[in-house]
Enzyme design. Structure first.
Site, PDB file in Angstrom:
ATOM      1  N   ASP A  20     -11.299   2.721   4.582  1.00  0.00           N
ATOM      2  CA  ASP A  20     -11.631   1.288   4.599  1.00  0.00           C
ATOM      3  C   ASP A  20     -13.143   1.066   4.525  1.00  0.00           C
ATOM      4  OD1 ASP A  20      -9.632  -0.681   4.659  1.00  0.00           O
ATOM      5  OD2 ASP A  20      -9.087  -0.188   6.725  1.00  0.00           O
ATOM      6  N   GLN A  23      -4.470  -1.706   9.755  1.00  0.00           N
ATOM      7  CA  GLN A  23      -4.469  -3.039   9.154  1.00  0.00           C
ATOM      8  C   GLN A  23      -5.161  -4.043  10.080  1.00  0.00           C
ATOM      9  OE1 GLN A  23      -3.485  -3.768   6.030  1.00  0.00           O
ATOM     10  NE2 GLN A  23      -4.068  -5.890   6.287  1.00  0.00           N
ATOM     11  N   LYS A  72       0.842  -1.207   0.000  1.00  0.00           N
ATOM     12  CA  LYS A  72       0.000   0.000   0.000  1.00  0.00           C
ATOM     13  C   LYS A  72       0.872   1.248   0.000  1.00  0.00           C
ATOM     14  CE  LYS A  72      -3.762  -2.369   2.367  1.00  0.00           C
ATOM     15  NZ  LYS A  72      -4.252  -2.839   3.679  1.00  0.00           N
TER      16      LYS A  72
HETATM   17  N1  GUN Z   1      -7.022  -6.825   6.182  1.00  0.00           N
HETATM   18  C1  GUN Z   1      -7.384  -7.523   5.081  1.00  0.00           C
HETATM   19  N2  GUN Z   1      -8.022  -6.712   4.203  1.00  0.00           N
HETATM   20  C2  GUN Z   1      -8.056  -5.487   4.767  1.00  0.00           C
HETATM   21  C3  GUN Z   1      -8.582  -4.229   4.351  1.00  0.00           C
HETATM   22  O1  GUN Z   1      -9.162  -4.065   3.288  1.00  0.00           O
HETATM   23  N3  GUN Z   1      -8.392  -3.205   5.231  1.00  0.00           N
HETATM   24  C4  GUN Z   1      -7.774  -3.347   6.421  1.00  0.00           C
HETATM   25  N4  GUN Z   1      -7.646  -2.280   7.207  1.00  0.00           N
HETATM   26  N5  GUN Z   1      -7.285  -4.499   6.837  1.00  0.00           N
HETATM   27  C5  GUN Z   1      -7.422  -5.555   6.006  1.00  0.00           C
END
Ligand code: GUN
Length: 290
Positions: A118, A95, A51
């Site tokens: 998110d 995350q 990311k």
């Molecule tokens: N863990 C797995 N997919 C995601 C996501 O799209 N966002 C976040 N914050 N954590 C994740």
């Protein structure tokens, strides 16, 4: 059989992002994303790194915060409060999953919903259910919908089975597909680990979204001829023949399912790259709206 190439669709989304970023820069604005990782889970670290890298590639402002596994709830809340108040940051992502001692729901609630790229905050969950487009849609289901639209798959009136009911994928995916308008208007069934006669349910689907988190779960006898299959799974399975000792496989037994499909996404190179592209798009949207 059409192979839906997520990498290529993601590049299109990122090209749109680049145009938006250039436009925002003429207004003196630069979208900023903060990604917070607690602990050292290797898969999470890999996601966070990719990311951060994508932000740099696009010329977004990016802050990567790697906090130790024993970070307290209070410390994490203080970090969130700082990011909420930081005018250079438009998107905040923590995350998931965090370590067990962290109350994830409370953390999500602490994020300013206008920065919740998110789409996990209750305000954004509600906006999705209300079909209020000012909210943020979780990146993975948004990416799946975009893949279907880009591949010209008709969702209106289609029988869609979403396999999995998570807050990150299954539930928002169902809401998106049943919403009115393009990429929606589907008849949606959400199936999960307690669903009776699961194979019977999935065999009626025109479109299957596999997001159950179990390697090679969807088998050929669960899919009807001519179905469209979107594989959300990212599962690490041991493979001593590879350098890393593992490989990434989806929730779909691709080799046996693909020949029956009208269209299908591969893993890797399907939904994965779309998730990051949609995160960039959400960060730009947040910057525009703030
Ligand atoms: N863990 C797995 N997919 C995601 C996501 O799209 N966002 C976040 N914050 N954590 C994740």
């Amino acid at each position: 059989m059409i192979l839906i190439k997520g990498n290529e669709v993601a590049e299109k989304v990122l090209a749109e992002c680049k145009r938006d970023i250039a436009e925002l820069s003429t207004l003196g604005k630069k979208p900023g994303l903060a990604v917070v990782l607690i602990g050292d889970d290797p898969a999470s670290r890999a996601y966070v790194r990719s990311k951060d890298k994508k932000c740099h590639d696009l010329g977004l402002h990016s802050v990567k915060l790697e906090l130790p596994a024993d970070t307290t709830q209070a410390d994490l809340l203080a970090v969130i409060a700082k990011l909420n108040a930081d005018s250079t940051i438009h998107g905040i992502l923590v995350q998931s999953p965090p370590p067990k001692h962290i109350d994830e729901a409370a953390i999500v609630l602490a994020i300013d919903p206008r920065k919740d790229v998110d789409g996990f905050h209750p305000v954004n969950v509600a906006k999705l259910a209300l079909e209020d487009r000012s909210g943020f849609v979780p990146c993975t289901p948004a990416g799946c919908q975009r893949l279907l639209m880009d591949a010209g798959v008709e969702t209106s009136g289609a029988n869609v089975v979403v396999l999995g009911r998570s807050m990150i994928v299954g539930k928002p995916m169902a809401l998106l597909l049943m919403a009115k308008g393009q990429g929606g208007d589907a008849t949606v069934t959400v199936a999960h680990s307690r669903t009776k006669n699961l194979a019977e349910v999935t065999r009626h689907a025109d479109i299957i979204i596999a997001a159950i988190g179990r390697p090679h779960f969807l088998k050929a006898d669960m899919v009807r001829e001519g179905a469209v299959v979107i594989d959300v799974g990212i599962n690490r399975v041991d493979d001593p023949t590879t350098e890393k000792g593992y490989k990434i496989v989806g929730d779909v037994a691709f080799d046996e399912v693909a020949p029956k499909c009208k269209a299908i996404t591969p893993v890797p190179g399907g939904v994965g790259p779309m998730t990051i592209a949609m995160l960039m798009a959400n960060t730009i949207k947040a910057c525009k709206q703030l």
